[in-house]
Design an enzyme around this catalytic site. Structure first.
Site, PDB file in Angstrom:
ATOM      1  N   TYR A 122      55.780  12.904  25.288  1.00  9.71           N
ATOM      2  CA  TYR A 122      54.912  12.011  26.059  1.00  9.71           C
ATOM      3  C   TYR A 122      55.728  10.836  26.614  1.00  9.71           C
ATOM      4  O   TYR A 122      55.647  10.507  27.796  1.00  9.71           O
ATOM      5  CB  TYR A 122      53.748  11.519  25.194  1.00  9.71           C
ATOM      6  CG  TYR A 122      52.936  10.436  25.838  1.00  9.71           C
ATOM      7  CD1 TYR A 122      52.134  10.712  26.944  1.00  9.71           C
ATOM      8  CD2 TYR A 122      52.986   9.130  25.370  1.00  9.71           C
ATOM      9  CE1 TYR A 122      51.399   9.720  27.560  1.00  9.71           C
ATOM     10  CE2 TYR A 122      52.251   8.128  25.989  1.00  9.71           C
ATOM     11  CZ  TYR A 122      51.462   8.426  27.073  1.00  9.71           C
ATOM     12  OH  TYR A 122      50.747   7.431  27.682  1.00  9.71           O
ATOM     13  N   GLU A 131      42.387   6.182  27.034  1.00  8.84           N
ATOM     14  CA  GLU A 131      42.626   4.812  26.553  1.00  8.84           C
ATOM     15  C   GLU A 131      41.337   4.183  26.025  1.00  8.84           C
ATOM     16  O   GLU A 131      41.361   3.454  25.035  1.00  8.84           O
ATOM     17  CB  GLU A 131      43.227   3.934  27.661  1.00  8.84           C
ATOM     18  CG  GLU A 131      44.596   4.351  28.133  1.00  8.84           C
ATOM     19  CD  GLU A 131      45.712   4.205  27.110  1.00  8.84           C
ATOM     20  OE1 GLU A 131      45.504   3.631  26.034  1.00  8.84           O
ATOM     21  OE2 GLU A 131      46.825   4.678  27.400  1.00  8.84           O
ATOM     22  N   TRP A 191      47.202   5.382  19.372  1.00 13.24           N
ATOM     23  CA  TRP A 191      47.428   6.265  20.510  1.00 13.24           C
ATOM     24  C   TRP A 191      47.832   7.654  20.034  1.00 13.24           C
ATOM     25  O   TRP A 191      47.473   8.652  20.642  1.00 13.24           O
ATOM     26  CB  TRP A 191      48.490   5.672  21.447  1.00 13.24           C
ATOM     27  CG  TRP A 191      48.763   6.564  22.629  1.00 13.24           C
ATOM     28  CD1 TRP A 191      49.927   7.169  22.946  1.00 13.24           C
ATOM     29  CD2 TRP A 191      47.821   6.953  23.640  1.00 13.24           C
ATOM     30  NE1 TRP A 191      49.776   7.919  24.090  1.00 13.24           N
ATOM     31  CE2 TRP A 191      48.494   7.804  24.542  1.00 13.24           C
ATOM     32  CE3 TRP A 191      46.468   6.684  23.870  1.00 13.24           C
ATOM     33  CZ2 TRP A 191      47.870   8.372  25.653  1.00 13.24           C
ATOM     34  CZ3 TRP A 191      45.852   7.254  24.984  1.00 13.24           C
ATOM     35  CH2 TRP A 191      46.553   8.087  25.855  1.00 13.24           C
TER      36      TRP A 191
END
Length: 185
Positions: free
Chosen positions: A18, A40, A48
């Site tokens: 990522y 988000e 996250w």
């Protein structure tokens, strides 16, 4: 020679991939911007990594983040999502996703694209903070405060300044890769 990366991504290969391929890269297509906006918003109060590890489940559950479909989700679909153990089952965040899809399309109508709207806050260019260390990276800025207030005024939900700042990082509106990170080369 081993690559130098931002320290937050060294947990495992998912995080590294990522970081290496997406985080901080400018995104201008509305579909991807919407995906990150929703991911988000689900992150609020969570890590996250939790969201990233469930990303494919989110894509499946939320029709590949097709905001036109999400905008008209029924109560039955909400209940289906509430029973999907592959995603974060938070009713308020699921309902916010539906609202945010509707508001997203309102912004598209007004500005031609959501990308034009959101990137307008940075005059269409990424902000490069060039932090020396992770400790130099803020959680919010004046711009994320401004965008957050504007999104909320437009009816968006779960769009606090911290969520907005993380979205700006994810979509490359802000480049917070540390100074020595290989992605800067």
């Amino acid at each position: 020679m081993e690559k130098i990366r931002c320290g937050w991504c060294e947990k495992d290969d998912l995080y590294r991939k990522y970081h290496d391929e997406e985080w901080g890269r400018p995104v201008h297509d509305d579909k991807t911007i919407f995906e990150f906006l929703i991911l988000e918003s689900f992150q609020a109060g969570l890590s996250w990594y939790t969201i990233l590890s469930k990303r494919e489940n989110f894509r499946k559950a939320f029709d590949q983040f097709n905001y036109k479909k999400i905008a008209v989700y029924s109560d039955k679909k909400v209940e289906e999502l509430m029973n999907d153990s592959g995603i974060i089952r938070n009713r308020l965040k699921i309902l916010a996703t539906i609202t945010n899809a509707q508001k997203f399309m309102d912004v598209q109508k007004e500005f031609g694209s959501f990308s034009s709207y959101i990137w307008g806050f940075t005059e269409g260019k990424p902000i490069d903070n060039t932090p020396k260390a992770l400790s130099d990276v803020p959680a919010t800025t004046e711009i994320s405060d401004l965008i957050s207030r504007d999104l909320k005024k437009r009816g968006f939900k779960f769009m606090g300044s911290t969520v907005v700042y993380a979205h700006m990082q994810a979509t490359g509106m802000i480049n917070d890769h540390i100074e020595d990170c290989f992605t800067r080369k």
